[in-house]
Design an enzyme around this catalytic site. Structure first.
Site, PDB file in Angstrom:
ATOM      1  N   GLY A  73      47.128   6.951  -1.445  1.00  0.00           N
ATOM      2  CA  GLY A  73      46.185   5.843  -1.537  1.00  0.00           C
ATOM      3  C   GLY A  73      44.757   6.289  -1.791  1.00  0.00           C
ATOM      4  CG  ASN A 153      42.761  -0.675   6.427  1.00  0.00           C
ATOM      5  OD1 ASN A 153      42.106  -1.269   5.566  1.00  0.00           O
ATOM      6  ND2 ASN A 153      42.238   0.254   7.179  1.00  0.00           N
ATOM      7  CD  GLN A 181      47.865  -1.179   5.709  1.00  0.00           C
ATOM      8  OE1 GLN A 181      48.806  -1.738   6.277  1.00  0.00           O
ATOM      9  NE2 GLN A 181      47.498   0.051   6.014  1.00  0.00           N
ATOM     10  CB  SER A 201      49.626   5.072  -0.020  1.00  0.00           C
ATOM     11  OG  SER A 201      49.902   6.217   0.755  1.00  0.00           O
ATOM     12  CG  HIS A 203      51.573   7.660   4.313  1.00  0.00           C
ATOM     13  ND1 HIS A 203      51.025   7.337   5.526  1.00  0.00           N
ATOM     14  CD2 HIS A 203      50.536   7.785   3.454  1.00  0.00           C
ATOM     15  CE1 HIS A 203      49.699   7.282   5.409  1.00  0.00           C
ATOM     16  NE2 HIS A 203      49.379   7.548   4.155  1.00  0.00           N
ATOM     17  CB  THR A 239      53.547  20.924 -11.046  1.00  0.00           C
ATOM     18  OG1 THR A 239      53.122  21.955 -11.943  1.00  0.00           O
ATOM     19  CG2 THR A 239      55.060  20.833 -11.033  1.00  0.00           C
ATOM     20  CB  CYS A 327      39.092   6.510   9.176  1.00  0.00           C
ATOM     21  SG  CYS A 327      40.410   6.292   8.006  1.00  0.00           S
TER      22      CYS A 327
END
Ligand SMILES: *Cc1c(COP(=O)(O)O)cnc(C)c1O
Length: 391
Positions: A73, A153, A181, A201, A203, A239, A327
């Site tokens: 993200g 979020n 989200q 994202s 995860h 890669t 965060c």
């Protein structure tokens, strides 16, 4: 009640779905080829990558050439904003975003301000919603980019993205949404949303960490933010993370297939949790919008207590939660989202975010509901503010 282990921080991250893990495993050790090479083992990786891109494109209603695989993200948000801002600089320098974006967007905007871009940070109402009319009024002939998140979020508020997409249509302004989200909870068709860029994202939807998706609509001005090899059609060198991309795609398919049942599960638990806490603790606010909100998000503010203290007490009882965003946990600053919603500083400090997910049960909810009154009462007994208020 007996001590349990309860994970209620699914907005911070989610465990990898067993099927996602299973799909990834061969690509670490057996099918390890570099997709850019030409021999057999590499062709297997190339095929996996092509199949993943096709599946992701199908889910988003995009073309395969419009899908860029990223590291997650934060990279998606950075690339979306910097990539389009620098590519459109000759046309204008004005960016519009909201004051409740994730730091991956807000801090990127602060960075762009150092390079001559001007940013309007739109306010939100008390529920955390951006007003499309206000956004329309902020547009100038210098506006090149609008970035508004699909769902928040911290408080789970869902923004009117399709409405904003409509009002930007034909205006030659690039529109990005951070949908990190939203994945698994809201439909993600980029045509219905009317966006040029969309960030995801893995995860956050039961895929692995360190991998994500940036949708980039054809003909959108874009300057690659990472130079090197020609991967991802020269838009993102490096890669490819083949195992991660395979695992992410499996997780995304599952999230989309099971969207309705997952939403029902989360909504039912959310209502039980909110009702339980509001019914057993005094002086508590339920932050965000009642209905325009993610099914799994509960954000509460307890007066006269510190959110961090609640978290520590919950942790001692086996419960993982958050006081806002992951965060902000390390800093003493109150949440920028709650502040933008007009919640007073001292009340914002007493905030607790509980985000539900697949593994949670009614027993988990009842356990948390049984713990909170005692924790809050103990903390208030030690709080000079509570003592003052009681006089
Ligand atoms: C988690 C999150 C991000 C960052 O994603 P990472 O993959 O952890 O870098 C960005 N935006 C929102 C809304 C998020 O919730």
């Amino acid at each position: 009640m007996e001590k349990r282990t309860v994970y209620m921080d699914h907005a911070a991250t989610t465990p990898v779905h067993p099927k996602s893990l299973e799909a990834m495993l061969p690509y670490f050790s057996e099918k390890y080829g570099n997709p850019s090479s030409i021999y057999g083992v590499a062709r297997e990786s190339r095929k996996a990558l092509d199949d993943a891109r096709e599946a992701v494109a199908g889910i988003l209603g995009a073309k395969t050439t419009e899908i860029i695989f990223t590291s997650g993200g934060s990279e998606g948000d950075n690339a979306a904003l910097k990539g389009t801002a620098f590519a459109s600089k000759s046309k204008g320098n004005h960016i519009i975003t909201s004051s409740i974006e994730h730091h991956a967007v807000l801090h990127t905007c602060h960075f762009l301000e150092k390079f001559g871009f001007e940013v309007t940070y739109l306010p939100v109402d008390n529920y955390g919603i951006v007003d499309p009319d206000e956004l329309a009024r902020a547009i100038t002939d210098k506006t090149i980019l609008v970035s508004i998140m699909m769902a928040n979020n911290e408080v789970g508020t869902v923004q009117p993205i399709a409405e904003i997409g409509k009002l930007l249509k034909g205006k030659n302004i690039t529109f990005h949404t951070d949908a990190v989200q939203a994945a698994g909870a809201l439909p993600l068709d980029v045509n219905d949303l009317g966006v040029n860029l969309l960030t995801l994202s893995a995860h956050k939807f039961y895929g692995p960490k360190g991998v994500g998706i940036l949708y980039l609509k054809r003909a959108t001005p874009f300057l690659a933010q990472q130079q090197g090899g020609g991967q991802e059609r020269n838009r993102r060198a490096g890669t490819e993370n083949v195992p991660g991309i395979v695992g992410m795609t499996t997780a995304l398919k599952l999230a989309v297939e099971n969207l309705e049942s997952n939403n029902r599960h989360n909504t039912q638990l959310r209502e039980r949790l909110v009702k339980g806490v509001l019914g057993s603790v005094s002086k508590v606010r339920y932050n965000g919008h009642q209905t325009k909100r993610l099914p799994n998000n509960v954000n509460l503010s307890f007066e006269y207590v510190e959110g961090e203290s609640i978290l520590l007490n919950l942790d001692m009882m086996g419960v993982a939660a958050s006081s806002g965003s992951a965060c902000t946990s390390a800093s003493l600053e109150p949440s920028h989202v709650l502040m933008a919603m007009g919640i007073p500083v001292e009340i914002a400090h007493g905030s607790l975010r509980l985000t539900l997910g697949a593994s949670n049960t009614e027993e988990d909810v009842d356990y948390v509901v049984s713990l909170l009154p005692g924790i809050v009462e103990r903390l208030r007994a030690m709080s000079p503010l509570a003592a003052q208020a009681a006089q």
